[in-house]
Each structure stands twice: as structure tokens, then as C-alpha cells.
Design a protein around this motif. Structure first.
Motif, PDB file in Angstrom:
ATOM      1  N   GLY A 132       0.784  -1.235   0.000  1.00  0.00           N
ATOM      2  CA  GLY A 132       0.000   0.000   0.000  1.00  0.00           C
ATOM      3  C   GLY A 132       0.808   1.273   0.000  1.00  0.00           C
ATOM      4  O   GLY A 132       0.266   2.361   0.191  1.00  0.00           O
ATOM      5  N   SER A 133       2.104   1.179  -0.242  1.00  0.00           N
ATOM      6  CA  SER A 133       2.962   2.362  -0.184  1.00  0.00           C
ATOM      7  C   SER A 133       2.828   3.206  -1.452  1.00  0.00           C
ATOM      8  O   SER A 133       2.561   2.694  -2.544  1.00  0.00           O
ATOM      9  CB  SER A 133       4.421   1.930  -0.024  1.00  0.00           C
ATOM     10  OG  SER A 133       5.286   3.039  -0.122  1.00  0.00           O
ATOM     11  N   ASP A 134       3.035   4.532  -1.291  1.00  0.00           N
ATOM     12  CA  ASP A 134       3.037   5.430  -2.442  1.00  0.00           C
ATOM     13  C   ASP A 134       4.460   5.777  -2.879  1.00  0.00           C
ATOM     14  O   ASP A 134       4.673   6.644  -3.730  1.00  0.00           O
ATOM     15  CB  ASP A 134       2.265   6.719  -2.125  1.00  0.00           C
ATOM     16  CG  ASP A 134       2.867   7.498  -0.953  1.00  0.00           C
ATOM     17  OD1 ASP A 134       3.773   6.964  -0.279  1.00  0.00           O
ATOM     18  OD2 ASP A 134       2.414   8.633  -0.711  1.00  0.00           O
ATOM     19  N   THR A 148       9.497  -9.361   7.591  1.00  0.00           N
ATOM     20  CA  THR A 148       8.450  -9.206   8.605  1.00  0.00           C
ATOM     21  C   THR A 148       8.160  -7.735   8.856  1.00  0.00           C
ATOM     22  O   THR A 148       6.994  -7.337   9.013  1.00  0.00           O
ATOM     23  CB  THR A 148       8.868  -9.895   9.916  1.00  0.00           C
ATOM     24  OG1 THR A 148       9.089 -11.280   9.665  1.00  0.00           O
ATOM     25  CG2 THR A 148       7.797  -9.738  10.977  1.00  0.00           C
ATOM     26  N   ALA A 149       9.211  -6.919   8.897  1.00  0.00           N
ATOM     27  CA  ALA A 149       9.029  -5.482   9.127  1.00  0.00           C
ATOM     28  C   ALA A 149       8.249  -4.834   7.990  1.00  0.00           C
ATOM     29  O   ALA A 149       7.411  -3.947   8.226  1.00  0.00           O
ATOM     30  CB  ALA A 149      10.388  -4.818   9.293  1.00  0.00           C
ATOM     31  N   LEU A 150       8.506  -5.251   6.768  1.00  0.00           N
ATOM     32  CA  LEU A 150       7.738  -4.728   5.634  1.00  0.00           C
ATOM     33  C   LEU A 150       6.283  -5.174   5.699  1.00  0.00           C
ATOM     34  O   LEU A 150       5.357  -4.369   5.540  1.00  0.00           O
ATOM     35  CB  LEU A 150       8.356  -5.222   4.318  1.00  0.00           C
ATOM     36  CG  LEU A 150       9.610  -4.523   3.799  1.00  0.00           C
ATOM     37  CD1 LEU A 150      10.150  -5.273   2.586  1.00  0.00           C
ATOM     38  CD2 LEU A 150       9.316  -3.071   3.425  1.00  0.00           C
ATOM     39  N   TYR A 193       8.359 -12.082  -2.482  1.00  0.00           N
ATOM     40  CA  TYR A 193       7.690 -10.992  -1.769  1.00  0.00           C
ATOM     41  C   TYR A 193       6.646 -10.320  -2.657  1.00  0.00           C
ATOM     42  O   TYR A 193       5.504 -10.072  -2.238  1.00  0.00           O
ATOM     43  CB  TYR A 193       8.718  -9.964  -1.292  1.00  0.00           C
ATOM     44  CG  TYR A 193       8.094  -8.774  -0.599  1.00  0.00           C
ATOM     45  CD1 TYR A 193       7.529  -8.893   0.670  1.00  0.00           C
ATOM     46  CD2 TYR A 193       8.044  -7.529  -1.222  1.00  0.00           C
ATOM     47  CE1 TYR A 193       6.934  -7.810   1.304  1.00  0.00           C
ATOM     48  CE2 TYR A 193       7.457  -6.434  -0.598  1.00  0.00           C
ATOM     49  CZ  TYR A 193       6.904  -6.583   0.659  1.00  0.00           C
ATOM     50  OH  TYR A 193       6.306  -5.498   1.284  1.00  0.00           O
ATOM     51  N   LEU A 194       7.023 -10.048  -3.904  1.00  0.00           N
ATOM     52  CA  LEU A 194       6.090  -9.383  -4.811  1.00  0.00           C
ATOM     53  C   LEU A 194       4.920 -10.289  -5.182  1.00  0.00           C
ATOM     54  O   LEU A 194       3.791  -9.813  -5.373  1.00  0.00           O
ATOM     55  CB  LEU A 194       6.820  -8.935  -6.069  1.00  0.00           C
ATOM     56  CG  LEU A 194       7.790  -7.773  -5.905  1.00  0.00           C
ATOM     57  CD1 LEU A 194       8.451  -7.437  -7.236  1.00  0.00           C
ATOM     58  CD2 LEU A 194       7.092  -6.537  -5.333  1.00  0.00           C
ATOM     59  N   LYS A 237      -1.228  -6.302  -3.161  1.00  0.00           N
ATOM     60  CA  LYS A 237      -1.649  -5.421  -2.068  1.00  0.00           C
ATOM     61  C   LYS A 237      -0.917  -4.079  -2.108  1.00  0.00           C
ATOM     62  O   LYS A 237      -0.949  -3.316  -1.129  1.00  0.00           O
ATOM     63  CB  LYS A 237      -1.390  -6.108  -0.724  1.00  0.00           C
ATOM     64  CG  LYS A 237      -2.158  -7.416  -0.559  1.00  0.00           C
ATOM     65  CD  LYS A 237      -1.851  -8.081   0.776  1.00  0.00           C
ATOM     66  CE  LYS A 237      -2.589  -9.410   0.898  1.00  0.00           C
ATOM     67  NZ  LYS A 237      -2.307 -10.098   2.202  1.00  0.00           N
ATOM     68  N   GLY A 238      -0.255  -3.810  -3.225  1.00  0.00           N
ATOM     69  CA  GLY A 238       0.352  -2.496  -3.391  1.00  0.00           C
ATOM     70  C   GLY A 238       1.825  -2.400  -3.079  1.00  0.00           C
ATOM     71  O   GLY A 238       2.381  -1.298  -3.091  1.00  0.00           O
ATOM     72  N   ALA A 239       2.486  -3.515  -2.804  1.00  0.00           N
ATOM     73  CA  ALA A 239       3.930  -3.473  -2.608  1.00  0.00           C
ATOM     74  C   ALA A 239       4.616  -3.419  -3.969  1.00  0.00           C
ATOM     75  O   ALA A 239       4.101  -3.923  -4.963  1.00  0.00           O
ATOM     76  CB  ALA A 239       4.407  -4.693  -1.832  1.00  0.00           C
TER      77      ALA A 239
END
Length: 354
Positions: free
Chosen positions: A143-145, A195-197, A215-216, A222-224
Motif C-alpha cells: 500500500g505504499s506510495d 516481517t518489518a515490511l 515478496y512481490l 496489495k500495493g507493494a
């Protein structure tokens, strides 16, 4: 001129978080390593031509890659006993294993030897593989911009002082002209980054090329996303405690290991299809498509006959860390045991020598 610092960050917290319990007791005197970091071992003796019978080494092999390389490449039997292959790769873990005398030789990036020196532990670089393409990219939380390194301003960034990921982040910030006080560094070790991400504890974390596809796949919907840069971590190296290298038999064993270490990497580079199947698919549970994506980003191994470029890069890295107040500036020449300088280069075809 005073060094820039990272606001809100306690250096002891960084060391305790990034280097583990064994480092905590050292942080109080870490800034004064002149006497303790000097080698008390005599490393001036020429290397023996043969490895004495009965010699053994304890060698790191993260994810058991070394044994698999050697097996698939059908390299000759080593002229000494590997008493144990340790499945560790992170610099802080390696330093702790060196201290505990449970490890004799390890494969790391350029920053762990600097960190070991800062802690007052004497270890030397004995082989170098130069990397020309990035091994890491920056991943955002879901969800990051964030879309460019310029967007890192004001964000929480995962930072491991004692690992390659840490220096890659610092170099990326420097190239982007972002001041240290414009970001918040969150002290973590690289095995905590995912985990932190996922939890949103950090906005950005540097991930290895091999970590990003999985990860992707999970968090891309989900926006990563990932952000590529041209920042490289130049050095892939072998290093060992000075006490190991002062032992003529063990030093000879290290010298005998280096050619096969270099040849194993060349074999892997030249046989990507086999490596994709035997390592990434069978042992890492990646899909063949994911494995092929990682392999496309792989660096061609390069073993320089001269270490001059490596010493220069290592000095720049030490100065970058010193600017942030994480280590004291020092001459990095003391980290290199030049007796081993040309061994790797002599073991590979000319196209793999820099």
C-alpha cells in the motif's frame, strides 16, 4: 567538520540490534580499537605449497550453496577436511561465530570486515569477487506510495549497520542527495526485513534479488513494489580470523579452498538452467519462472589479480559509515592479507579476471 548523525538513533541500539548479544559488551570501547584491532598474529610467513595431513577447516555455506556448487561442478576433492559446513551468511552471525572459534572461513560482503575491526576483532580478507550489477533492490511495504529513492524522505527505512544491505542503503541516500536527518533508520537485521515490511514497521527495506520475487508475488497485489537503483555492493569476499591465518596449516588450507570457491561460482554462472532447477526450485521452493528471473540479474563473477580497486571501495565504505558516526575512520589496508591476492584470479579463465 562534525560528522552527520542519524537523529533519534542510539549507536548502542544499532550495535545491539544488528550485531547480537556478543557485540553488546564491546560497544563501550568500540571507538577505541587502535590497540585491540591490531593484529597480534604473524602473517608475514609465505604460504605453504601443500596442506599438511590432518588439517581441517570450519567453513560457512549459507543455504548449503558451496556443497551444491562443488557437487554439481564435479570439482576435485579438497586437500583437507571440512569438519563442518555452517549454514550462516549474515555478517553479524559470522563475526560471532569467528569469536566463538566455531568458524574459520566465511563468505560475506565488504561491510562485515569493517564492522569486525570496529569491534576490535582481527580478521582478514583472503579472496575477492567483484560485482558490477546490483544484488539488492528496495522493496516497499504494501500500500505504499513510494516510487523512487527521492520519496524516501521522511520515511522509515530498515537499516542493518553490520551487513551489505546497510551500506547499499547509505550509498543510495548519498547518491540521491538525501540528508541523514531526512529519514528515520530502523535498526534491524536482514532476516527481520520481510516481517518489518509485511507489518508496516518500515516503509522501505533492501532485499536481495533472490528474495524479491516471492515478496512481490504475495504482496504485489496489495500495493507493494520494488525500486531499482544502480547502487552496487562491490565486494563478495572470503575472510578469516587472523588467528586462523597465522596457523601455517590452516592458511595453506584456505589457499587451497580459494580456487574451488572461484571455480564453483564460474560453473554456476555458466550453467544457469541446472542451477535454477537444482538450487532455486528444489531447495528454495521457487517456481522455474522466479528462478529464471533471479538468474537474469546474476553478476558475472570477476576475480581481480590486483585488489587495489577493492581496497579503494572498502575505504570509501568505511568513510561512509564514519560519516554517520557508526565507526571510527581507519585505513582499511589492514583488512587485506595480500599473500592470497592473485590465487582466485589464477584459478579461472581469463574472461573471469578483472
Amino acid at each position: 567538520m562534525s560528522s552527520p548523525t542519524f537523529p533519534g538513533v542510539d549507536r548502542r541500539l544499532f550495535l545491539a540490534s544488528a550485531l547480537g548479544v556478543a557485540a553488546v559488551g564491546l560497544t563501550g570501547c568500540a571507538g577505541s580499537t587502535t590497540a585491540s584491532a591490531k593484529s597480534v598474529a604473524d602473517l608475514s610467513a609465505p604460504l605453504a605449497e601443500k596442506v599438511p595431513a590432518g588439517t581441517s577447516l570450519k567453513i560457512s555455506s549459507y543455504l548449503n550453496t558451496q556443497q551444491l556448487q562443488f557437487k554439481l561442478a564435479k570439482l576435485p576433492k579438497l586437500p583437507f577436511t571440512v569438519s563442518s559446513w555452517l549454514n550462516i551468511g549474515a555478517g553479524p552471525d559470522v563475526i560471532n561465530a569467528f569469536r566463538a572459534k566455531s568458524l574459520d572461513l566465511a563468505n560475506n560482503a565488504g561491510i562485515p570486515p569493517i564492522q569486525a575491526h570496529y569491534q576490535g576483532f582481527d580478521a582478514k580478507i583472503v579472496a575477492i569477487n567483484v560485482t558490477r550489477k546490483p544484488n539488492y533492490l528496495f522493496a516497499t511495504k504494501p500500500g505504499s506510495d513510494i516510487r523512487t529513492v527521492a520519496d524516501f524522505k521522511g520515511r522509515k527505512l530498515a537499516f542493518s549497520q553490520g551487513q551489505a544491505q546497510g551500506v547499499v542503503l547509505l550509498r543510495a541516500l548519498k547518491e540521491a542527495g538525501i540528508a541523514y536527518d531526512d529519514v528515520k533508520l530502523v535498526p534491524l537485521t536482514s532476516n527481520q526485513f520481510l516481517t518489518a515490511l509485511q507489518s508496516g514497521q518500515v516503509d522501505i527495506a533492501p532485499l536481495g534479488n533472490s528474495q524479491a520475487p516471492a515478496y512481490l508475488q504475495q504482496y504485489g497485489p496489495k500495493g507493494a513494489r520494488t525500486i531499482d537503483t544502480d547502487v552496487v555492493d562491490l565486494l563478495n569476499l572470503l575472510w578469516a580470523p587472523a588467528s586462523v591465518l597465522a596457523d601455517p596449516a590452516k592458511a595453506a588450507a584456505v589457499a587451497a579452498y580459494i580456487p574451488q570457491w572461484a571455480q564453483g561460482q564460474v560453473w554456476q554462472y555458466e550453467h544457469p538452467d541446472i542451477w535454477n532447477e537444482e538450487f532455486y526450485v528444489k531447495t528454495q521452493n521457487l517456481t522455474l519462472a522466479q528462478a529464471e528471473g533471479i538468474t537474469k540479474l546474476a553478476n558475472k563473477p570477476l576475480f581481480p589479480p590486483s585488489w587495489d580497486e577493492a581496497v579503494k571501495w572498502e575505504q570509501e565504505t568505511a568513510e561512509l559509515l564514519a560519516e554517520g558516526g557508526f565507526v571510527k575512520s581507519f585505513k582499511v589496508d589492514s583488512l587485506f592479507d595480500r599473500r592470497f591476492e592473485a590465487i582466485a584470479a589464477r584459478a579461472v579463465p581469463a574472461e573471469y579476471r578483472k
